[in-house]
Design an enzyme around this catalytic site. Structure first.
Site, PDB file in Angstrom:
ATOM      1  N   SER A   1       0.807  -1.226   0.000  1.00 47.62           N
ATOM      2  CA  SER A   1       0.000   0.000   0.000  1.00 47.62           C
ATOM      3  C   SER A   1       0.836   1.270   0.000  1.00 47.62           C
ATOM      4  O   SER A   1       0.339   2.333  -0.352  1.00 47.62           O
ATOM      5  CB  SER A   1      -0.933   0.025   1.210  1.00 47.62           C
ATOM      6  OG  SER A   1      -0.180   0.033   2.409  1.00 47.62           O
TER       7      SER A   1
ATOM      8  N   ASP B   1      -3.345   8.652   7.238  1.00 43.97           N
ATOM      9  CA  ASP B   1      -4.288   7.748   7.913  1.00 43.97           C
ATOM     10  C   ASP B   1      -3.511   6.918   8.933  1.00 43.97           C
ATOM     11  O   ASP B   1      -2.325   7.169   9.169  1.00 43.97           O
ATOM     12  CB  ASP B   1      -5.091   6.899   6.903  1.00 43.97           C
ATOM     13  CG  ASP B   1      -4.294   5.776   6.257  1.00 43.97           C
ATOM     14  OD1 ASP B   1      -3.151   5.499   6.683  1.00 43.97           O
ATOM     15  OD2 ASP B   1      -4.828   5.146   5.313  1.00 43.97           O
TER      16      ASP B   1
ATOM     17  N   HIS C   1      -0.403   5.313   7.087  1.00 43.09           N
ATOM     18  CA  HIS C   1       0.316   5.869   5.937  1.00 43.09           C
ATOM     19  C   HIS C   1       0.662   7.344   6.096  1.00 43.09           C
ATOM     20  O   HIS C   1      -0.196   8.134   6.501  1.00 43.09           O
ATOM     21  CB  HIS C   1      -0.516   5.670   4.659  1.00 43.09           C
ATOM     22  CG  HIS C   1      -0.843   4.233   4.399  1.00 43.09           C
ATOM     23  ND1 HIS C   1      -2.063   3.685   4.746  1.00 43.09           N
ATOM     24  CD2 HIS C   1      -0.114   3.228   3.874  1.00 43.09           C
ATOM     25  CE1 HIS C   1      -2.059   2.391   4.420  1.00 43.09           C
ATOM     26  NE2 HIS C   1      -0.891   2.090   3.895  1.00 43.09           N
TER      27      HIS C   1
END
Ligand code: NAG
Ligand code: NAG
Ligand code: NAG
Length: 330
Positions: free
Chosen positions: A35, A305, A308
Site C-alpha cells: 500500500s 491515515d 500511511h
C-alpha cells in the site's frame, strides 16, 4: 548519514538534475510492493483494502481518489518526478497501462501484499510472485512495441523499486531472496528496496499495541530494525553473487522516525494522530467521507491515515530515498 556527506550528495543531485533537462535519468521505473506504493491496482480486486474513495486523494491535482493510500502524492511519485518523468508509472491493472504508456514503466504494487505470499492472499491482494508475472507480461508488450533489442536496454537500464514487508507484521516478518534472484533473472540490474518504517510509531499500531501510552511501541520498532538489518545483509550477499547487480537499500526507518520524534523541527504539528477521522486507527474503508474529525490541512500531519504518511511527509521521505538511491543512477 553525516551532514557533510549529505551536503555532498545533495550537491551532486542538483548537478545531475540540472544536466537532465527534462530527459528522464533512466528509461523507465517499475514499482512492486504494498500500500505504500499502490497507485490503483487494488481498485480492480475483490478486496476490502482499497483507497479509491474520498477523502483519499483530496490534495491531488484533480482531487481524485486514485487508490493511493494518501491525501496526495506518494514518495514514489516524487521519486518519479525526481528522475525526470513527467507522468507516474501507471497501475498495471488500469487499462491505460496497456500500450505505449508502458515505455516509461508500470506499477504492479498491491495494498496488503508482502514478502510473505499468504499475507496478500489473506486480503485477496496481489502477491509479489504474481506481481512478477505481471511484469513478465509487461516485458512481452515492450518487446512487441519496440523490438527485442530496444526492450532489452529499457529493461536493464530501468530502476526497479520494491516496497514490501509493511503488511507482513500481521503474520510474520520475512525476506524472500528468491524474489530478487527472479527479478534479476528477468533482466533487472538496478534495484532499490525500501526498509520497513518504524512500525511501532504508526498511529494505528500505537493505538492497538501501545497500552495507552501514546509512545512508539518499542517492540515493533525493534522488529523493524531487525528486519532491516537482515535486508541489508541479504542485499550485500546478493550483490556479491549476482554480477552487475546494483541493489540499494533505501532507508525509510530513520527519516520517518525523525519526523515522528522531532515533528515540530520538521514543520509538522501532529505526529501521534493521523489526519483522517479520529486519526487513531482509521485506514482504507474506515477512512471515508463520513469519518468524523478529519483534519483540514494534512500538511500539518506526519500521517494521513492510521498506517500511511501524508503527502507532506512523503515529500520529505522522497529526498532521503533519492540520496540513498544515488548509486542506481550514477
Ligand atoms: C529502437 O531504438 C532506436 C535508437 O534509439 C530507435 O531509432 C528505433 O526507432 C527504436 N525502434 C523501435 C521499434 O522503437
Ligand atoms: C548496511 O550495512 C553496512 C555495513 O554493515 C552499513 O555501512 C550500512 O549503513 C547499512 N545500510 C543501511 C541502509 O542500513
Ligand atoms: C497547511 O499547513 C502548512 C504547514 O504548516 C502551511 O504551510 C500551509 O500554509 C497550510 N495551508 C493552509 C491552506 O492553511
Amino acid at each position: 548519514m553525516g551532514s557533510s556527506s549529505y551536503f555532498f550528495t545533495s550537491l551532486l543531485l542538483v548537478v545531475v538534475f540540472n544536466l537532465a533537462k527534462g530527459q528522464p535519468l533512466v528509461p523507465a521505473l517499475f514499482i512492486f510492493g504494498d500500500s505504500v506504493v499502490d497507485v490503483g491496482n487494488n481498485n480492480h480486486l475483490y478486496t476490502i483494502v482499497k483507497a479509491n474513495f474520498p477523502p483519499y486523494g483530496r490534495d491531488l491535482k484533480n482531487h481524485n481518489p486514485t487508490g493511493r493510500f494518501c491525501n496526495g502524492k506518494l514518495a514514489s511519485d516524487y521519486t518519479a518526478e525526481n528522475l525526470g518523468f513527467t507522468s507516474y508509472p501507471p497501475a498495471y491493472l488500469n487499462l491505460k497501462a496497456k500500450g505505449n504508456n508502458l515505455l516509461n514503466g508500470a506499477n504492479f504494487a498491491s495494498a496488503a501484499s508482502g514478502y510473505y505470499d499468504p499475507t496478500a492472499k489473506l486480503y485477496h491482494a496481489i502477491p509479489l510472485s504474481q506481481q512478477l508475472e505481471h511484469y513478465k507480461e509487461c516485458q512481452n508488450i515492450l518487446v512487441g512495441t519496440v523490438g527485442q533489442s530496444n526492450a532489452s536496454s529499457i529493461i536493464s537500464g530501468s530502476i526497479y523499486l520494491i516496497s514490501a514487508g509493511n503488511s507482513d507484521f500481521i503474520q510474520n516478518y520475512y525476506i524472500n531472496p528468491l524474489l530478487y534472484k527472479n527479478i534479476y533473472a528477468l533482466g533487472a540490474r538496478k534495484i532499490g528496496v525500501t526498509t520497513l518504517p518504524p512500525m511501532g510509531c504508526l498511529p494505528a499500531t500505537i493505538t492497538l499495541f501501545g497500552s495507552d501510552s501514546n509512545q512508539c511501541v518499542v517492540k515493533l520498532n525493534n522488529d523493524a530494525i531487525n528486519f532491516n538489518k537482515k535486508l541489508n545483509t541479504t542485499s550485500q550477499s546478493l550483490q556479491k553473487s549476482l554480477s552487475g547487480l546494483k541493489l540499494a537499500i533505501l532507508d525509510i526507518y530513520q527519516p520517518l522516525y525523525d519526523l515522528v520524534t522531532k515533528s515540530s523541527e520538521n514543520g509538522f504539528f501532529e505526529a501521534r494522530k493521523a489526519c483522517c477521522g479520529t486519526g487513531l486507527l482509521e485506514t482504507s474503508v474506515l477512512c471515508n467521507q463520513k469519518s468524523i474529525g478529519t483534519c483540514a490541512n494534512a500538511s500539518e500531519y506526519v500521517f494521513w491515515d492510521g498506517f500511511h504518511p501524508s503527502e507532506a511527509a512523503n515529500k520529505v521521505l522522497s529526498d532521503d530515498l533519492l540520496a540513498a538511491g544515488i548509486s542506481l543512477i550514477s
